[in-house]
Design an enzyme around this catalytic site. Structure first.
Site, short mmCIF file in Angstrom:
data_model
loop_
_atom_site.label_atom_id
_atom_site.label_comp_id
_atom_site.label_asym_id
_atom_site.label_seq_id
_atom_site.Cartn_x
_atom_site.Cartn_y
_atom_site.Cartn_z
N TYR A 98 0.81 -1.22 0.00
CA TYR A 98 0.00 0.00 0.00
C TYR A 98 0.84 1.28 0.00
O TYR A 98 0.50 2.24 -0.69
CB TYR A 98 -0.99 -0.02 1.16
N GLU A 140 -8.65 -7.53 4.64
CA GLU A 140 -7.83 -8.56 4.02
C GLU A 140 -7.13 -9.42 5.06
O GLU A 140 -7.01 -10.65 4.89
CB GLU A 140 -6.81 -7.91 3.07
#
Length: 396
Positions: A98, A140
Site C-alpha cells: 500500500y 484482508e
C-alpha cells in the site's frame, strides 16, 4: 471518518480530482510499473492493463470512496471495500504494497494537477487514501486469517483430476490438492485465483468462479477469451493444461455468496456468468432446498450455452425451481418470447426475492433495472462481474 478540516478540503477539490482521475490513473500505473515492473509481470492482469479496464476500475473506486466520505460521513462504504478486499486477497496483496501504491498515485496527482496540489490538499487526500487503505488492510487480514494464511500466501498446488469440455470454448477443471489434504471449504458463489507461468516467464493470475463442489477438491470453469488482447491465462489453460497437470490455486474468495434461508431466490446470468449460478444451484440441490428458485439465463445459442444439460438436471432436483432461458440466435425451434435479450420483467417474481446476477456489465445494468421495476428491493440485488468491476461506486 475524515477530520473536519480534511473533509472541507476534499469536498472543495473533489471535482478537480474526480474530473482528472482518468488522466491521473494512467500516469500512476506508468510510474508504478516503471519502478516495479514485477508487479505488471506477476500480479496485475496485463490484458486489463492493455485495454484500460483496470485503470478505469481504480479511478471509479477511489473517487467513489472519497465521495462517500464527504456525502455520508457517518457510514463506511463496506460493500465497495469488501468487493476490493476479496479480490486483493485472491491475488495475495499485502499491507507492504500500500505505501508503494500511495507514492506513485500521489506523484501522478501532483503532476496532473500542478500548483493546485498544495500541502493542505496533499494532507487531506492522504487521509482519504489511508482511510481506504487501512480499511482494506484490516478486511484482508481477516480474510487471510480465515483462510489459515495470516501472511497472505494462500496458494496451494493442485493436480487436474478431470477436464470436461462444456462447449467449444468453455472447459471445466476438477482439481485436488497435491499434498493430499482436503481442499478448503468454499461458499456457493465464490471464486479462486489460478496462477500460471507463461512462456515469456510472466506469472499471471486470473479469477474463475467455482462451478461445482466435487468431493475432496475444487471445480472451476474457464472460457477461452478471444479478442484483442487475447486472454493469456484462459488460452494457456485451454491449450496446455489437461489431466495430470498441476496448477497453483488460491483459497476461495468472493463476497457475492448465496445466503441461507427460505426466501425466494433468483439466479440470473448471461454467457459464462452461468458458472457461479451453477455452483449455487449445485449447493441448493445438495441441501435439498425447498425454497422457490428462479433461474434466468441468456446466451447466444444452444451451442454456446455452457452447463445447459446441468441446468435442466439441477432444476429438476429442486421441487420449487423453474428455469427460463433466452437465446439471441437459437439454432432450433425456440419460443419467440424467449428469443433475444433476457427480460427479467416478464418473470413472475415473488415478493421478498433475493437476486444474484452475473454477466457482462450491460446485462447487469439491464437486469437490475428490470428487477427494481418488478419490486425487488435494491438491497436484495447482488452482482458478480468478471474482470475489473467497472460498476464499483454505483448504486447497488
Amino acid at each position: 471518518m475524515l477530520s473536519s478540516t480534511s473533509a472541507e478540503t476534499v469536498r472543495a477539490t473533489l471535482p478537480a480530482v474526480g474530473g482528472a482521475i482518468e488522466e491521473i490513473t494512467p500516469l500512476f500505473y506508468d510510474k508504478l510499473f516503471a519502478a516495479h515492473p514485477e508487479l505488471l509481470r506477476d500480479l496485475f492482469n496485463r490484458g486489463n492493463q492493455a485495454n484500460g479496464a483496470q485503470r478505469q476500475a481504480l479511478a471509479g473506486a477511489f473517487a467513489a470512496f472519497a465521495t462517500s466520505l464527504v456525502t455520508h460521513p457517518e457510514t463506511r462504504p463496506d460493500a465497495l471495500l469488501s468487493r476490493i478486499a476479496h479480490k486483493h486477497a485472491s491475488l495475495g496483496v499485502t499491507a507492504e504494497q500500500y505505501p508503494i501504491v500511495r507514492r506513485y498515485l500521489f506523484e501522478a496527482i501532483a503532476e496532473i494537477l500542478g500548483d493546485a496540489v498544495t500541502d493542505e490538499v496533499v494532507a487531506a487526500w492522504d487521509e482519504v487514501y489511508w482511510l481506504m487503505a487501512n480499511a482494506l488492510i484490516s478486511i484482508e487480514a481477516k480474510l487471510y486469517a480465515e483462510a489459515g494464511a495470516p501472511d497472505g500466501d494462500t496458494w496451494r498446488r493442485y493436480r487436474v483430476a478431470a477436464r470436461i469440455g462444456e462447449t467449444d470454448d468453455v472447459a471445466t477443471y476438477v482439481v485436488r490438492p497435491v499434498d493430499g489434504d482436503p481442499a478448503p471449504a468454499a461458499r456457493p458463489g465464490q471464486y479462486v485465483s489460478v496462477q500460471v507461468r507463461l512462456p515469456d516467464g510472466a506469472r499471471q493470475i486470473r479469477q474463475y468462479s467455482l462451478s461445482g463442489d466435487p468431493e475432496g477438491g475444487l471445480q472451476f470453469s474457464v472460457k477461452r477469451a478471444a479478442g484483442s488482447p487475447e486472454g493469456e491465462v484462459s488460452n494457456y489453460l485451454h491449450d496446455r493444461v489437461g489431466v495430470g497437470e498441476t496448477l497453483l490455486i488460491s483459497a476461495p474468495f468472493g463476497d457475492v455468496v448465496l445466503a441461507d434461508g427460505d426466501s425466494p431466490v433468483l439466479l440470473a446470468s448471461a454467457g459464462i456468468g452461468c458458472t457461479p449460478m451453477i455452483g449455487m444451484l449445485t449447493h441448493l440441490a445438495a441441501m435439498g432446498a425447498t425454497r422457490r428458485v428462479l433461474v434466468a439465463h441468456a446466451d447466444h445459442s444452444e451451442r454456446t450455452h455452457a452447463f445447459r444439460d446441468e441446468l435442466s438436471r439441477l432444476t429438476a432436483l429442486l421441487p420449487a425451481a423453474t428455469a427460463d432461458v433466452w437465446y439471441e440466435a437459437p439454432e432450433g425451434e425456440w419460443p419467440a418470447d424467449r428469443t433475444g435479450l433476457a427480460d427479467l420483467g416478464t418473470l413472475d417474481i415473488p415478493a421478498g426475492t433475493v437476486a444474484y446476477l452475473c454477466g457482462p456489465l450491460p446485462f447487469l445494468r439491464a437486469a437490475r433495472t428490470q428487477l427494481l421495476a418488478a419490486g425487488v428491493r435494491p438491497a436484495d440485488v447482488h452482482y458478480e462481474v468478471f474482470g475489473p468491476d467497472l460498476w464499483l461506486g454505483g448504486d447497488e
